[in-house]
Design a protein around this motif. Structure first.
Motif, PDB file in Angstrom:
ATOM      1  N   ILE A 226     -18.910  64.151 -93.330  1.00  0.00           N
ATOM      2  CA  ILE A 226     -19.276  62.915 -92.199  1.00  0.00           C
ATOM      3  C   ILE A 226     -20.192  61.981 -92.830  1.00  0.00           C
ATOM      4  O   ILE A 226     -20.131  60.949 -92.284  1.00  0.00           O
ATOM      5  CB  ILE A 226     -19.695  63.836 -91.165  1.00  0.00           C
ATOM      6  N   SER A 227     -20.914  62.395 -94.034  1.00  0.00           N
ATOM      7  CA  SER A 227     -21.832  61.126 -94.382  1.00  0.00           C
ATOM      8  C   SER A 227     -22.379  61.532 -95.815  1.00  0.00           C
ATOM      9  O   SER A 227     -22.457  62.644 -96.381  1.00  0.00           O
ATOM     10  CB  SER A 227     -23.075  60.889 -93.575  1.00  0.00           C
ATOM     11  N   THR A 228     -22.478  60.305 -96.376  1.00  0.00           N
ATOM     12  CA  THR A 228     -23.279  60.586 -97.765  1.00  0.00           C
ATOM     13  C   THR A 228     -24.424  59.689 -97.806  1.00  0.00           C
ATOM     14  O   THR A 228     -24.648  58.535 -97.294  1.00  0.00           O
ATOM     15  CB  THR A 228     -22.470  60.307 -98.926  1.00  0.00           C
ATOM     16  N   ARG A 229     -25.562  59.940 -98.353  1.00  0.00           N
ATOM     17  CA  ARG A 229     -26.769  59.097 -98.647  1.00  0.00           C
ATOM     18  C   ARG A 229     -27.645  59.438 -99.611  1.00  0.00           C
ATOM     19  O   ARG A 229     -27.551  60.553-100.248  1.00  0.00           O
ATOM     20  CB  ARG A 229     -27.482  59.288 -97.203  1.00  0.00           C
ATOM     21  N   THR A 230     -28.671  58.597-100.239  1.00  0.00           N
ATOM     22  CA  THR A 230     -29.342  58.770-101.269  1.00  0.00           C
ATOM     23  C   THR A 230     -30.750  58.728-100.912  1.00  0.00           C
ATOM     24  O   THR A 230     -30.967  58.050 -99.943  1.00  0.00           O
ATOM     25  CB  THR A 230     -29.068  57.809-102.562  1.00  0.00           C
ATOM     26  N   VAL A 231     -31.526  59.756-101.104  1.00  0.00           N
ATOM     27  CA  VAL A 231     -32.829  60.009-100.667  1.00  0.00           C
ATOM     28  C   VAL A 231     -33.774  59.402-101.687  1.00  0.00           C
ATOM     29  O   VAL A 231     -33.682  59.644-102.753  1.00  0.00           O
ATOM     30  CB  VAL A 231     -33.426  61.612-100.380  1.00  0.00           C
ATOM     31  N   SER A 232     -34.640  58.382-101.444  1.00  0.00           N
ATOM     32  CA  SER A 232     -35.488  57.778-102.085  1.00  0.00           C
ATOM     33  C   SER A 232     -36.563  58.760-102.746  1.00  0.00           C
ATOM     34  O   SER A 232     -37.025  59.501-102.028  1.00  0.00           O
ATOM     35  CB  SER A 232     -35.925  56.288-101.848  1.00  0.00           C
ATOM     36  N   GLY A 233     -36.980  58.073-103.974  1.00  0.00           N
ATOM     37  CA  GLY A 233     -38.108  59.023-104.477  1.00  0.00           C
ATOM     38  C   GLY A 233     -38.024  59.106-105.907  1.00  0.00           C
ATOM     39  O   GLY A 233     -37.356  58.349-106.643  1.00  0.00           O
ATOM     40  N   GLU A 234     -38.825  59.831-106.608  1.00  0.00           N
ATOM     41  CA  GLU A 234     -38.799  59.709-108.038  1.00  0.00           C
ATOM     42  C   GLU A 234     -37.642  60.154-108.599  1.00  0.00           C
ATOM     43  O   GLU A 234     -37.338  59.585-109.668  1.00  0.00           O
ATOM     44  CB  GLU A 234     -40.325  60.558-108.500  1.00  0.00           C
ATOM     45  N   LYS A 236     -33.765  60.605-107.579  1.00  0.00           N
ATOM     46  CA  LYS A 236     -32.645  60.098-106.674  1.00  0.00           C
ATOM     47  C   LYS A 236     -31.883  61.656-106.156  1.00  0.00           C
ATOM     48  O   LYS A 236     -31.410  62.168-107.102  1.00  0.00           O
ATOM     49  CB  LYS A 236     -31.802  59.067-107.105  1.00  0.00           C
ATOM     50  N   VAL A 237     -31.858  61.840-104.986  1.00  0.00           N
ATOM     51  CA  VAL A 237     -31.097  63.172-104.491  1.00  0.00           C
ATOM     52  C   VAL A 237     -30.018  62.616-103.689  1.00  0.00           C
ATOM     53  O   VAL A 237     -30.125  61.757-102.679  1.00  0.00           O
ATOM     54  CB  VAL A 237     -32.087  64.019-103.731  1.00  0.00           C
ATOM     55  N   GLU A 238     -28.851  62.757-103.917  1.00  0.00           N
ATOM     56  CA  GLU A 238     -27.576  62.381-103.248  1.00  0.00           C
ATOM     57  C   GLU A 238     -27.441  63.615-102.311  1.00  0.00           C
ATOM     58  O   GLU A 238     -27.520  64.771-102.548  1.00  0.00           O
ATOM     59  CB  GLU A 238     -26.469  62.355-104.305  1.00  0.00           C
ATOM     60  N   CYS A 239     -27.178  63.354-101.083  1.00  0.00           N
ATOM     61  CA  CYS A 239     -26.991  64.431 -99.908  1.00  0.00           C
ATOM     62  C   CYS A 239     -25.447  64.085 -99.319  1.00  0.00           C
ATOM     63  O   CYS A 239     -25.287  62.847 -98.967  1.00  0.00           O
ATOM     64  CB  CYS A 239     -28.019  64.120 -98.500  1.00  0.00           C
ATOM     65  N   PHE A 240     -24.956  64.982 -99.250  1.00  0.00           N
ATOM     66  CA  PHE A 240     -23.384  65.064 -98.804  1.00  0.00           C
ATOM     67  C   PHE A 240     -23.378  65.861 -97.437  1.00  0.00           C
ATOM     68  O   PHE A 240     -23.964  67.151 -97.641  1.00  0.00           O
ATOM     69  CB  PHE A 240     -22.642  65.513 -99.727  1.00  0.00           C
ATOM     70  N   SER A 241     -23.122  65.490 -96.135  1.00  0.00           N
ATOM     71  CA  SER A 241     -23.297  66.192 -94.990  1.00  0.00           C
ATOM     72  C   SER A 241     -21.856  66.528 -94.630  1.00  0.00           C
ATOM     73  O   SER A 241     -20.851  65.681 -94.538  1.00  0.00           O
ATOM     74  CB  SER A 241     -23.932  65.426 -94.012  1.00  0.00           C
ATOM     75  N   PHE A 242     -21.754  67.702 -94.317  1.00  0.00           N
ATOM     76  CA  PHE A 242     -20.236  68.328 -93.801  1.00  0.00           C
ATOM     77  C   PHE A 242     -20.355  68.711 -92.420  1.00  0.00           C
ATOM     78  O   PHE A 242     -21.509  69.261 -92.045  1.00  0.00           O
ATOM     79  CB  PHE A 242     -19.678  69.153 -94.652  1.00  0.00           C
ATOM     80  N   GLU A 243     -19.361  68.902 -91.573  1.00  0.00           N
ATOM     81  CA  GLU A 243     -19.241  69.572 -90.331  1.00  0.00           C
ATOM     82  C   GLU A 243     -18.030  70.278 -90.279  1.00  0.00           C
ATOM     83  O   GLU A 243     -17.157  69.960 -90.782  1.00  0.00           O
ATOM     84  CB  GLU A 243     -19.454  68.793 -89.156  1.00  0.00           C
TER      85      GLU A 243
END
Length: 276
Positions: A226-234, A236-243
């Protein structure tokens, strides 16, 4: 009339054909009494019993009588109306099962995959709203550790030494942590971690390949991205959200053997239990 083997009912204009033994599952119900002319609500017209009730809801009642289980479509919403129909027919065991509406409704399940790359290693963290799903996924994932000499983490050839399976880190029942890739040890020695995800038998060391296999596994299991995003920070963490819409396991009625009952299900509230 109780000796007839096949019974035809017209419920609200919808025709049902069933066995007499199916309608007699609960001897105290109105459907069982109907076969003995014991209920004037049911009229026998041209060999068919006519009932002025909702025919669509009666199909779920027939399914319950045949299976002793409640299994409803994911978009079903008329729980109170169906419970009222069950009470009308004297099927109080079914009415009790329907009163456990929270166990019958499908639920929305959320799962998130977090992925980051750091030099020659890839780190994964999986969060899930359903602990059972996370536990099942943890059983599919295995991390193997071995040592390599002078090999890149992108090498397709695993170490010649036997690989040792490692336990996954489980901070809680709702998440898991694991990693793959190589880490400098001493001299030209590298500690290598491979990941295998059942039913795929490959042992992968490249983080991007592991991520692709993990996402494919979730999609095959009925999850929707349902979405992908990159968490800013030292880092970079890619987040993949599912339902995923999780269907309930359903509810079943316990059978109680009493003297002379031959295992006939009893329409008593105390016999309602959650199905496996």
């Amino acid at each position: 009339m109780s000796n007839r083997e096949v019974v035809v009912l017209s419920v609200g204009g919808v025709r049902f054909v069933t066995k007499a033994s199916t309608l007699q599952q609960f001897p105290e119900s109105r459907l069982a009494r109907m076969l003995n002319d014991g209920d004037q609500e049911f009229k026998l017209v041209n060999g068919e019993f006519f009932v002025d009730r909702d025919g669509t809801l009666f199909s779920y009642i027939m399914d319950f009588l045949r299976t002793l289980q409640v299994s409803l479509p994911t978009d079903f919403s008329d729980y109170q109306r169906l419970q009222r129909e069950a009470e009308f027919y004297g099927l109080y065991a079914l009415a009790d099962l329907l009163s456990q509406e929270h166990l019958l409704k499908p639920s929305l399940e959320i799962l998130e995959v977090r992925f980051s790359l750091q030099e020659m290693q890839a780190f994964f963290r999986i969060f899930g709203s359903c602990s059972a799903t996370v536990a099942t996924l943890a059983e599919q994932i295995t991390v193997f550790m071995g040592q390599q000499t002078g090999q890149s983490w992108n090498s397709p050839f695993p170490s010649q030494k036997p690989l040792v399976p490692l336990p996954l880190e489980r901070p809680s029942h709702h998440d898991m942590v694991f990693q793959c890739g190589t880490d400098y040890s001493a001299g030209d020695q590298f500690v290598a971690r491979y990941v295998s995800i059942k039913p795929d038998n490959r042992k992968l060391i490249n983080g991007t390949n592991v991520l692709g296999l993990l996402l494919d596994t979730l999609l095959r299991d009925g999850f929707h991205l349902i979405s992908t995003r990159t968490v800013s920070g030292e880092d970079k963490v890619e987040c993949f959200s599912f339902e995923r819409v999780k269907r309930p396991a359903g509810l079943a009625l316990a059978l109680k053997n009493t003297p002379g009952s031959s295992g006939v299900p009893q329409a008593k509230r105390s016999q309602v239990q959650k199905g496996k």
